[in-house]
Design a protein around this motif. Structure first.
Motif, PDB file in Angstrom:
ATOM      1  N   ASP A  50     -17.654  -6.912 -17.481  1.00 37.37           N
ATOM      2  CA  ASP A  50     -16.942  -7.196 -18.806  1.00 37.37           C
ATOM      3  C   ASP A  50     -16.479  -5.980 -19.639  1.00 37.37           C
ATOM      4  N   PRO A  51     -15.580  -5.480 -20.416  1.00 40.36           N
ATOM      5  CA  PRO A  51     -15.066  -4.811 -20.664  1.00 40.36           C
ATOM      6  C   PRO A  51     -16.139  -4.229 -21.480  1.00 40.36           C
ATOM      7  N   ASP A  52     -16.732  -5.257 -22.458  1.00 36.39           N
ATOM      8  CA  ASP A  52     -17.448  -4.635 -23.181  1.00 36.39           C
ATOM      9  C   ASP A  52     -18.028  -3.516 -22.979  1.00 36.39           C
ATOM     10  N   ASN A  53     -18.910  -3.184 -21.596  1.00 37.58           N
ATOM     11  CA  ASN A  53     -19.786  -2.061 -20.862  1.00 37.58           C
ATOM     12  C   ASN A  53     -18.854  -0.828 -21.186  1.00 37.58           C
ATOM     13  N   ILE A  54     -17.514  -1.062 -21.096  1.00 38.32           N
ATOM     14  CA  ILE A  54     -16.770   0.399 -20.831  1.00 38.32           C
ATOM     15  C   ILE A  54     -17.505   1.555 -22.055  1.00 38.32           C
ATOM     16  N   ARG A  55     -17.805   0.887 -22.769  1.00 40.45           N
ATOM     17  CA  ARG A  55     -18.321   1.710 -23.953  1.00 40.45           C
ATOM     18  C   ARG A  55     -19.782   2.579 -23.754  1.00 40.45           C
ATOM     19  N   ASP A  56     -19.885   1.264 -23.166  1.00 42.80           N
ATOM     20  CA  ASP A  56     -21.700   2.111 -22.835  1.00 42.80           C
ATOM     21  C   ASP A  56     -21.169   2.695 -21.578  1.00 42.80           C
ATOM     22  N   MET A  57     -20.703   2.509 -20.912  1.00 40.59           N
ATOM     23  CA  MET A  57     -20.188   3.749 -19.674  1.00 40.59           C
ATOM     24  C   MET A  57     -19.148   4.694 -20.402  1.00 40.59           C
ATOM     25  N   ALA A  58     -18.656   5.225 -21.710  1.00 39.01           N
ATOM     26  CA  ALA A  58     -18.020   6.008 -22.200  1.00 39.01           C
ATOM     27  C   ALA A  58     -19.306   7.248 -22.732  1.00 39.01           C
ATOM     28  N   ASN A  59     -20.766   6.116 -23.150  1.00 39.18           N
ATOM     29  CA  ASN A  59     -21.838   7.029 -23.886  1.00 39.18           C
ATOM     30  C   ASN A  59     -22.497   7.743 -22.803  1.00 39.18           C
ATOM     31  N   LEU A  60     -22.564   7.012 -21.426  1.00 40.01           N
ATOM     32  CA  LEU A  60     -22.704   7.989 -20.446  1.00 40.01           C
ATOM     33  C   LEU A  60     -23.050   8.900 -20.119  1.00 40.01           C
ATOM     34  N   VAL A  61     -21.450   9.108 -19.335  1.00 40.03           N
ATOM     35  CA  VAL A  61     -20.535   9.923 -19.027  1.00 40.03           C
ATOM     36  C   VAL A  61     -20.829  11.364 -20.220  1.00 40.03           C
ATOM     37  N   PHE A  62     -20.620  10.969 -21.642  1.00 37.23           N
ATOM     38  CA  PHE A  62     -20.502  12.173 -22.836  1.00 37.23           C
ATOM     39  C   PHE A  62     -22.350  12.560 -22.760  1.00 37.23           C
ATOM     40  N   ASP A  63     -23.411  11.829 -23.109  1.00 37.70           N
ATOM     41  CA  ASP A  63     -24.468  12.338 -21.968  1.00 37.70           C
ATOM     42  C   ASP A  63     -24.869  12.774 -20.926  1.00 37.70           C
ATOM     43  N   LEU A  64     -24.721  12.612 -20.083  1.00 40.30           N
ATOM     44  CA  LEU A  64     -24.559  13.064 -18.732  1.00 40.30           C
ATOM     45  C   LEU A  64     -23.336  14.659 -19.063  1.00 40.30           C
ATOM     46  N   PHE A  65     -22.025  14.474 -19.664  1.00 37.30           N
ATOM     47  CA  PHE A  65     -21.945  15.149 -19.418  1.00 37.30           C
ATOM     48  C   PHE A  65     -22.022  16.588 -20.283  1.00 37.30           C
ATOM     49  N   GLU A  66     -23.121  16.385 -21.139  1.00 35.10           N
ATOM     50  CA  GLU A  66     -23.935  17.356 -22.180  1.00 35.10           C
ATOM     51  C   GLU A  66     -24.948  18.250 -21.222  1.00 35.10           C
ATOM     52  N   ASP A  67     -25.355  17.838 -20.225  1.00 36.39           N
ATOM     53  CA  ASP A  67     -26.205  18.741 -18.987  1.00 36.39           C
ATOM     54  C   ASP A  67     -25.081  19.860 -18.310  1.00 36.39           C
ATOM     55  N   GLU A  68     -25.956  21.150 -17.919  1.00 32.67           N
ATOM     56  CA  GLU A  68     -25.460  21.642 -16.998  1.00 32.67           C
ATOM     57  C   GLU A  68     -24.889  20.850 -15.465  1.00 32.67           C
ATOM     58  N   ASP A  69     -26.128  20.356 -15.303  1.00 37.81           N
ATOM     59  CA  ASP A  69     -25.314  19.432 -13.865  1.00 37.81           C
ATOM     60  C   ASP A  69     -25.285  18.265 -13.847  1.00 37.81           C
TER      61      ASP A  69
END
Length: 140
Positions: A50-69
């Motif tokens: 479902d291409p609608d999941n792309i936005r959720d994955m982008a948010n996950l990546v942005f959230d993870l990239f805020e952390d040092e690890d």
């Protein structure tokens, strides 16, 4: 069941890795986003995605990239979510995303290097994948 422990499906993991490759240099280019969309719309591995999941994955990546690890955490989640035969697929599509704008930044190269290491992709196989991505994205 491993899928219950990992919130990512294999397709989610592939999308998250592509997005991570794009944002690794803190400059998301339109050509990279178009490449991600094209890959999701055309590769058989995404047939039921479902291409609608792309936005959720982008948010996950942005959230993870805020952390040092965050990069390590993302790569760990992806490694757990992906069956081993899709490791090279992940690397190949991420190489395509990195090459989409016609230039590779040091940050993108480091991201790809870390991905190679985490997904245990042999150097010779990685070189062949990289060469293919380069050939596909050359301009006249």
């Amino acid at each position: 069941m491993p899928q219950d422990q990992n919130p990512l499906s294999p397709q989610d993991a592939l999308v998250a890795l592509m997005i991570a490759t794009s944002v690794s240099d803190e400059n998301i280019r339109t050509s990279e986003l178009v490449t991600i969309e094209r890959i999701v719309n055309h590769l058989p591995v995404f047939a039921d995605y479902d291409p609608d999941n792309i936005r959720d994955m982008a948010n996950l990546v942005f959230d993870l990239f805020e952390d040092e690890d965050g990069v390590d955490a993302l790569l760990g989640l992806a490694r757990e979510a992906l069956p081993a035969p899709l490791y090279e697929t992940a690397y190949a599509i991420c190489c395509d995303v990195a090459a989409a704008d016609g230039r590779l930044t040091d940050e993108e190269l480091r991201m790809l290097q870390e991905m190679r290491y985490q997904l245990d992709i042999p150097r010779l196989n990685a070189a062949a994948i990289e060469r293919g991505a380069r050939a596909r994205h050359l301009t006249v």
